[in-house]
Write an enzyme that holds these catalytic residues in place. Structure first.
Site, PDB file in Angstrom:
ATOM      1  N   ILE A 100      10.279  63.983  51.102  1.00  0.00           N
ATOM      2  CA  ILE A 100       9.939  63.477  52.428  1.00  0.00           C
ATOM      3  C   ILE A 100      10.924  62.382  52.832  1.00  0.00           C
ATOM      4  O   ILE A 100      11.440  61.660  51.985  1.00  0.00           O
ATOM      5  CB  ILE A 100       8.465  62.978  52.460  1.00  0.00           C
ATOM      6  CG1 ILE A 100       8.038  62.536  53.870  1.00  0.00           C
ATOM      7  CG2 ILE A 100       8.215  61.921  51.415  1.00  0.00           C
ATOM      8  CD1 ILE A 100       6.536  62.256  54.014  1.00  0.00           C
ATOM      9  N   CYS A 101      11.175  62.268  54.124  1.00  0.00           N
ATOM     10  CA  CYS A 101      11.971  61.205  54.731  1.00  0.00           C
ATOM     11  C   CYS A 101      13.438  61.299  54.309  1.00  0.00           C
ATOM     12  O   CYS A 101      14.122  62.251  54.631  1.00  0.00           O
ATOM     13  CB  CYS A 101      11.351  59.848  54.423  1.00  0.00           C
ATOM     14  SG  CYS A 101      12.001  58.480  55.402  1.00  0.00           S
ATOM     15  N   ALA A 102      13.942  60.317  53.568  1.00  0.00           N
ATOM     16  CA  ALA A 102      15.332  60.336  53.120  1.00  0.00           C
ATOM     17  C   ALA A 102      15.515  61.126  51.827  1.00  0.00           C
ATOM     18  O   ALA A 102      16.640  61.461  51.453  1.00  0.00           O
ATOM     19  CB  ALA A 102      15.843  58.912  52.928  1.00  0.00           C
ATOM     20  N   TYR A 121      14.199  62.553  57.540  1.00  0.00           N
ATOM     21  CA  TYR A 121      14.195  61.443  58.479  1.00  0.00           C
ATOM     22  C   TYR A 121      15.367  61.596  59.450  1.00  0.00           C
ATOM     23  O   TYR A 121      16.477  61.911  59.014  1.00  0.00           O
ATOM     24  CB  TYR A 121      14.308  60.116  57.720  1.00  0.00           C
ATOM     25  CG  TYR A 121      14.156  58.918  58.615  1.00  0.00           C
ATOM     26  CD1 TYR A 121      12.902  58.501  59.023  1.00  0.00           C
ATOM     27  CD2 TYR A 121      15.269  58.217  59.076  1.00  0.00           C
ATOM     28  CE1 TYR A 121      12.744  57.404  59.857  1.00  0.00           C
ATOM     29  CE2 TYR A 121      15.125  57.130  59.909  1.00  0.00           C
ATOM     30  CZ  TYR A 121      13.857  56.731  60.305  1.00  0.00           C
ATOM     31  OH  TYR A 121      13.709  55.653  61.137  1.00  0.00           O
ATOM     32  N   SER A 147       9.553  66.994  54.601  1.00  0.00           N
ATOM     33  CA  SER A 147       8.849  66.397  55.730  1.00  0.00           C
ATOM     34  C   SER A 147       9.674  65.234  56.259  1.00  0.00           C
ATOM     35  O   SER A 147      10.605  64.765  55.608  1.00  0.00           O
ATOM     36  CB  SER A 147       7.456  65.945  55.303  1.00  0.00           C
ATOM     37  OG  SER A 147       6.657  65.593  56.421  1.00  0.00           O
TER      38      SER A 147
END
Length: 178
Positions: A100-102, A121, A147
């Site tokens: 998720i994200c980075a 992200y 995500s």
């Protein structure tokens, strides 16, 4: 029973790590918080977490490995050769690897995004040269799950529960997720 490892490196994004742990445990899915190099791990907002165990280089007992984002946590994950090797083994065994994200930069380093759709992200896609970036909240492409960020942590966690065979809809309703 399904078993999940959430890998924690110093500088992890707390919401992205602890939300899946909480939701998976509510769904009665065994979930270990695994410190990358130590049991006590500090998040990017100064919250210290006591991991259940420390990474040994072997993740073969797990049906899913989750990589939370955050900075510099994602960089620590990406730059750990033993973790890269372990998630490659996990993916090659057709077990889930979720980021998720980075943290999709870790998947990139492991060579797991080639010919796959993924999200991350906004702006981190500039650090990823393989795969097809999309802006969906959660993307599942085979056994790779990605995500976008902190605000998508619940959607991400519910999708992970569903992928592992849990009743994500009932759990989301019980938690008043709309």
């Amino acid at each position: 029973m399904k078993k999940v490892a959430v890998i924690l490196a110093n500088g992890f994004e707390e919401i992205e790590a602890l939300t899946p742990v909480d939701v998976l445990r509510r769904a009665s899915i065994e979930c270990d918080m695994v410190g990358l190099t130590a049991r006590e791990v500090e998040g990017s907002h100064g919250i210290k977490v006591q991991a259940d165990k420390v990474f040994t280089g072997d993740l073969t007992d797990y049906d899913m490995v989750i990589l939370p984002g955050g900075m510099p946590g994602s960089i620590h994950l990406r730059d750990h050769a033993g973790l890269i090797e372990a998630i490659q083994v996990t993916a090659n065994r057709n077990q889930y690897v979720a980021a998720i994200c980075a943290a999709p930069i870790v998947l990139e380093k492991a060579g797991l995004l080639a010919n796959r759709r993924y999200t991350c992200y906004p702006s981190q896609e500039e650090n990823i040269v393989s795969g097809q970036y999309v802006t969906d909240t959660v993307v599942v492409d085979g056994n790779i799950v990605t995500s976008r960020g902190a605000g998508t942590a619940l959607a991400f966690a519910y999708r992970l529960v569903a992928l592992l065979g849990g009743d994500a809809e009932s759990l989301a309703a019980a938690m008043v997720y709309e």
